[in-house]
Motif scaffolding. Structure first.
Motif, PDB file in Angstrom:
ATOM      1  N   GLU B 195       0.386   0.783  -6.713  1.00 37.78           N
ATOM      2  CA  GLU B 195      -0.866   1.267  -6.125  1.00 37.78           C
ATOM      3  C   GLU B 195      -0.668   1.786  -4.707  1.00 37.78           C
ATOM      4  N   GLN B 196       0.180   1.092  -3.923  1.00 38.66           N
ATOM      5  CA  GLN B 196       0.422   1.429  -2.515  1.00 38.66           C
ATOM      6  C   GLN B 196      -0.772   1.089  -1.631  1.00 38.66           C
ATOM      7  N   GLY B 197      -1.747   0.431  -2.193  1.00 35.95           N
ATOM      8  CA  GLY B 197      -2.891  -0.069  -1.439  1.00 35.95           C
ATOM      9  C   GLY B 197      -3.148  -1.491  -1.908  1.00 35.95           C
ATOM     10  N   ARG B 383       1.229  -3.125   0.843  1.00 29.82           N
ATOM     11  CA  ARG B 383       2.252  -2.485   1.665  1.00 29.82           C
ATOM     12  C   ARG B 383       2.999  -1.421   0.871  1.00 29.82           C
ATOM     13  N   SER B 384       3.240  -0.266   1.487  1.00 33.48           N
ATOM     14  CA  SER B 384       4.062   0.778   0.875  1.00 33.48           C
ATOM     15  C   SER B 384       4.566   1.713   1.958  1.00 33.48           C
TER      16      SER B 384
END
Lengths: 412, 412
Positions: B195-197, B383-384
C-alpha cells in the motif's frame, strides 16, 4: 614610527589596472571566479604574482604554506606588512582579496621609486582566507601566526576527499614544513579591501577606515524527520525534515530582521536527503552565518536561534541538532594606524569615514598580534561574493594610493 | 473469461519468502536499496529472476528494454499479465515493486501445478517505474504500450551524463530495438503492490482493492534572487532566493494541509546556489509533487500553488519560474476485475476494502489500454520509499494467493 611630512604617494594606475585584469582572468569561468587554495588557478596566480614582484624590483619568496611575499628591504629592524588573500569563494568576483594583493604590490612598486625605507616593507598574497576548498579558513594568516594545528594538513579534506597535505604536495609544498611559515618580525599590518557592502557607494564616500570586524558565528543545523512515500503518506502523519528546516530558516531570519542593522544572518548551504520529488525528506541540513560587531548582541541572537529551532522541531515532530562550526570574537583596529590612514586619505584628497566591517578578514586575526588596520574602497551596488562584484579603476587606484601614502608615513 | 468455481490457489510461502529475501539483497546498502535501471544491481536482479522463472518451469524471456517475462502458455488467444517493477527509489525498501514481481512469479509457479490455462499467463518484471536514474518513468510499461518517443534513448541522461542508450548497451540491450517491445496480445493486467500508506495497517484490513490511482503533478519551481556577501549586505537590502523559496514551500504545504486528506504535497528535491555559508543564495530550486484522486481538486490546488509562488516572489523581490514536469490523469481500475479480486479475497478468507491508491503505479498506464486492477497489502506503519519499508511474510503470502486465485478465475 617616522612621520615624514611628504606628499601623497600615487600608484601607477596602468600597472594596477593590468594587475587587476590579469589576476582576475586566472580562475575566471562563465559562472564567476573559482580560485581555490592549491588548485591549478591558484598555482597560476602564485607564479604570475612572483613574476610581477620580480618585475617591480622586489625580492620574491614563497613560504611553506604558499603565501607569496614581495620584499622591499629597509635599513632597520622589523617589517611593515600589507596584503590580502588570493583565493576566492565559489562563483566569486575579481576584487575580494585580490585588490589588496595587487594594490599592495602597486604600492611597494611606487615606494621603491621613492627610496629605501627605514623599516622593511613587504606585500603578501595570503594563500587562503575563504575556506572554499578546505575547512581551514585564514590558513595563510594562521601559518604566519603559528596557529596551524599539527594535524590539520592530514586531517582536513576537500569535497573530493583530498587531504590538505596531499593538495600541498601537488602544489610543490611540504606539509611537514608548515611551522616554518611562522613570523616574529611583523610590526604592523595594513589591508586594502573592497567594502563588499553599499555604505560607501550609497554615501559617495571614497575611503572606509575600518574600526571593528564583527565576530562571525557559523553553525550547522541538522533536522531529522521521517523519510516516507510522497503519495501514500497523509500530510497529518508526516515528519518532513525539509518543512521543519524551512520554517526554522524563516523564523530565524525574521527574528534577526527584527533586530535591525547591523545584525545579519544567512542560511546559504542546504542539503536535503534523499532529495527525490516523490520522497518526503528524512533529513535537511543548513548552514547558519550570524554576525554582529557587538558580541553580546550576537550571542543573544544565537540564543534566540536555538530557541526557535527547538520550538519548531517540537511543533513539526522532528529532531534538531546544532553544531557550532566557527566562533570568532570581534577584532578592534589600531587607533594610531587609523589616524595615519585618515591623514593619508586627506593627503590623497580622498573623502573618508570610519565604519565597521560587514565581512570577516585576515586583519581580524592579525589584529590579535600586531597593530592592524583596514582600508575599504567602494563596491558598486554593494555586490560581493558574486561575479557581479565591481570596484571602479579610479577607486582601486585611490585606495592603493592611500595605502602607499600610509606605508610611506610608517616606514620612511 | 472462464469463471471456474475452484477453491483458493495458495502460493508456496517458503518459495515467496526466499524470493523476497534474495531479491531484497540485490542492491541493498547500509543506506537502503539502490537498484536503478540498467545498473549492476539491476542486471543481477534480471539474471536472478530469469533463473527463478526457469526453475519454476516457465518460459523465460527478456524484451528489448529489459522487461523480464515468465510465461505459462495457455490453449487459447491473448495474455493475462501480472507483475510490477524491479527498480527502486534511492534509499528505498525491499517491497515497493519487488513484491508484485515475485508475488506474481510465485502465483504462476503455483498455477503451473494446477494445469494448463485456457488463456496464457505471464508475469513481468518491469524494468523501470521510479524515474530514479533517468527522467523516463514507466519506461518498461511505456515500451510495452509503444509509448517510448524515438529520441528518448539518446536524449535522456543520468546524473553522470550517461545516455539511456549507452546504459542499455552496457546492459546488453540494443536501443534501436525498443519498438519491438510493444505488445498487442495483452487482455488483462493485475498488479500486486504494497500500500505504501497506513490505511490497511491502521484498520487491520488484509487486502486493498484499488479503485483509482491519483493524477500526479510534478513541477520544478526556480527562484532567482541576488547573490550577495553574507556579512556586508544588510537584511533589508537582500533578495535571498532561498528565503523566498522556503517561504513558498511552507505556504504551499499549509495550503494543502488545509484541504485535508487525501490531498498531499511534497517538496523533496532542493538545489541552493552557490551553496556557501558566507554567500546569500542567488538561486533556489525545488520540486513539487502534488496529488489528489479528483483531477479538479488537484488542479485547483495547483492554481493556489502558483498564486502563492507569485505572491511570495513579489514580497521577497525575487523572480519565480514554474515548469510542469509531469501531469498525469487519474486512472480508474476495472470494475469487473475488482469483482474477481473481491471474490478471490473472500475465497482466501482475507478481509478487504476498496480504496484509492496514494502512489502512482504502472497500472495507471496499463489501465488506458486493457482492463486493469491492483491488489494492495499492508505496509507496516505505512512506511515506504525508505529502508524501513516492511510487509509481513503472512501479508505477502496472502496478497500473492489472492492474486493467484484471481488469475485462476480469469485464465482457467
Amino acid at each position: 614610527m617616522s612621520r615624514a611630512t611628504t606628499d601623497a604617494v600615487h600608484v601607477d594606475d596602468q600597472l594596477l589596472a593590468m594587475y587587476v585584469a590579469e589576476l582576475g582572468a586566472i580562475g575566471d569561468t562563465p559562472d564567476g571566479m573559482y580560485r581555490f587554495m592549491y588548485d591549478d588557478a591558484w598555482q597560476r596566480a602564485r607564479d604570475t604574482l612572483l613574476g610581477w614582484i620580480r618585475d617591480a624590483g622586489l625580492e620574491a619568496r614563497v613560504d611553506a604554506v604558499g603565501n607569496v611575499f614581495g620584499r622591499l628591504p629597509g635599513s632597520g629592524d622589523g617589517v611593515v606588512l600589507t596584503g590580502s588573500h588570493v583565493d576566492t569563494v565559489p562563483s566569486g568576483g575579481k576584487y575580494d582579496g585580490a585588490l589588496g594583493v595587487v594594490g599592495g604590490l602597486a604600492a611597494l612598486a611606487a615606494l621603491r621609486q621613492v627610496g629605501t625605507p627605514t623599516t622593511t616593507l613587504e606585500v603578501v598574497s595570503l594563500c587562503e582566507e575563504e575556506s572554499s576548498r578546505f575547512p581551514a579558513n585564514f590558513f595563510g594568516t594562521r601559518a604566519m601566526l603559528g596557529l596551524i594545528a599539527p594535524d590539520e594538513p592530514d586531517r582536513l579534506r576537500d569535497r573530493d576527499g583530498v587531504t590538505l597535505a596531499e593538495a600541498m604536495r601537488r602544489a610543490g609544498l611540504d606539509p611537514a614544513a608548515v611551522a616554518t611559515a611562522e613570523r616574529h618580525d611583523l610590526r604592523t599590518f595594513l589591508e586594502l579591501h573592497i567594502e563588499q557592502g553599499r555604505v560607501l557607494a550609497d554615501e559617495g564616500v571614497d575611503i572606509g577606515l575600518v574600526e571593528v570586524i564583527p565576530g562571525i558565528a557559523w553553525e550547522t543545523i541538522t533536522v531529522r524527520g521521517r523519510q516516507d512515500h510522497a503519495g501514500a503518506t497523509p500530510m497529518d502523519l508526516r515528519a518532513d525534515a525539509l518543512q521543519a528546516a524551512a520554517q526554522m530558516a524563516r523564523e530565524i531570519t525574521v527574528a534577526v530582521e527584527g533586530e535591525g542593522r547591523p545584525a545579519v544572518v544567512t542560511t546559504g548551504r542546504w542539503t536535503v536527503e534523499p532529495g527525490q520529488p516523490s520522497i518526503v525528506p528524512g533529513l535537511a541540513r543548513f548552514s547558519l552565518d550570524l554576525r554582529h560587531p557587538d558580541l553580546s548582541v550576537r550571542d543573544r541572537l544565537l540564543d534566540q536561534v536555538h530557541r526557535i529551532c527547538a520550538d519548531v522541531a517540537q511543533r513539526h515532530g522532528v529532531e534538531v541538532d546544532v553544531v557550532r562550526d566557527k566562533d570568532e570574537e570581534p577584532a578592534t583596529m589600531d587607533e594610531t594606524l587609523l589616524d595615519v590612514l585618515r591623514g593619508s586619505a586627506e593627503a590623497c584628497a580622498a573623502s573618508w569615514r570610519r565604519m565597521p566591517s560587514g565581512a570577516g578578514h585576515d586583519s581580524q586575526l592579525m589584529a590579535s598580534r600586531v597593530p592592524t588596520a583596514m582600508v575599504f574602497v567602494p563596491s558598486v551596488e554593494g555586490r560581493s561574493h558574486t561575479p557581479a562584484e565591481y570596484t571602479s579603476p579610479e577607486d582601486c587606484v585611490r585606495g592603493a594610493s592611500v595605502l602607499a601614502t600610509a606605508l610611506h608615513r610608517l616606514a620612511y
